[in-house]
Scaffold this active site. Sequence first.
Site, mmCIF file in Angstrom:
data_model
loop_
_atom_site.group_PDB
_atom_site.id
_atom_site.type_symbol
_atom_site.label_atom_id
_atom_site.label_comp_id
_atom_site.label_asym_id
_atom_site.label_seq_id
_atom_site.Cartn_x
_atom_site.Cartn_y
_atom_site.Cartn_z
ATOM 1 N N LYS A 140 46.390 49.804 88.264
ATOM 2 C CA LYS A 140 45.261 50.663 88.641
ATOM 3 C C LYS A 140 44.144 49.761 89.141
ATOM 4 O O LYS A 140 43.702 48.862 88.433
ATOM 5 C CB LYS A 140 44.782 51.496 87.454
ATOM 6 C CG LYS A 140 43.650 52.462 87.817
ATOM 7 C CD LYS A 140 43.334 53.420 86.668
ATOM 8 C CE LYS A 140 42.370 54.512 87.121
ATOM 9 N NZ LYS A 140 40.990 54.038 87.299
ATOM 10 N N CYS B 201 38.380 48.007 85.985
ATOM 11 C CA CYS B 201 37.196 48.135 85.137
ATOM 12 C C CYS B 201 36.165 47.070 85.498
ATOM 13 O O CYS B 201 36.483 45.885 85.578
ATOM 14 C CB CYS B 201 37.584 47.991 83.667
ATOM 15 S SG CYS B 201 36.180 48.147 82.555
#
Length: 326
Positions: A135, A96
């Site tokens: 991720k 992110c």
Amino acid sequence: MSTQNLDRTFSIAPMLDWTDRHYRYFARIMSKQALLYTEMVTTGAIIHGKGDYLEFNEPEHPVALQLGGSNPQDLATCAKLAAERGYDEVNLNVGCPSDRVQNGRFGACLMAEPELVAECVDAMKQVVDIPVTVKSRIGIDDQDSYEFLTRFIDVVSASGCEEFTIHARKAWLQGLSPKQNREIPPLDYDRVYQIKKDYPQLNISINGGVTSLEQAKVHLEHVDGVMVGREAYNNPYILAEVDQQLCGIDAPVVTRQQVIDQMLPYIERHLSSGGKLHHITRHMTGLYQGIPGSRSWRRYLSENAHKAGADTQVVLDAIAAMEQGK
């Protein structure tokens, strides 16, 4: 549930404000195999927050909790809580790009600190038996060489992480919004394919820009899994054939009407516990995407679901509006 039993062929990306428990329940009706992810939850919210940030519905399994954080002890605490609550996987967000995330020293900026990520993974693996996964992006800012990515994978996999989902874009930490970071940096699928070639022992899933099951099939010739984000939200009925087309499951494809029929009792339960209709129907507006009258369905739900006393009749009326709008 062990790593071996988790089917990673197809997963739905963690998306802030979107992949809450209501969306996940809705998605699970259409695909029994898809691995579902929570929105990213920060360790601070879980440890210090007032609400229950770990709540999920039993039918959501298999479901993974995505954590945001960079303090190994805090992540271990949260991973342990997640395992105790029954989550099937814990995933660390190293992708992110938002400012808020950078200020908290987690998300994509952690790609520059692979040793810290490895320490975080190790701390979580020490206290849980469920898979701990990561991720990430393919790079950040000007640190976007293949060598940068392989060093990250080398260091983190040495801590025992065997599953990576890689968003095939780098993240610009300066000057681009999170939305722009999903669209402007170019996709480089070949780089993710190369990672799988160079690390055959790891489970590698690809994420970014996938809008059809046909595209997913192409990716699956090169990697172990495909993670789909916005398309699975905006056009959720794409999920109805995931099990049959990608996972080799011989089962009838659920119809849109059957999806609605299964959502109605869930909505009733939510309303009876004091919830609001629009908490759920906001996730359902794309169900008829591409179908004649779908605009009437969307409009009716959007205009009426938040009204005082709105109940399941609004959903039935939205279907009627769609029939008339064809």
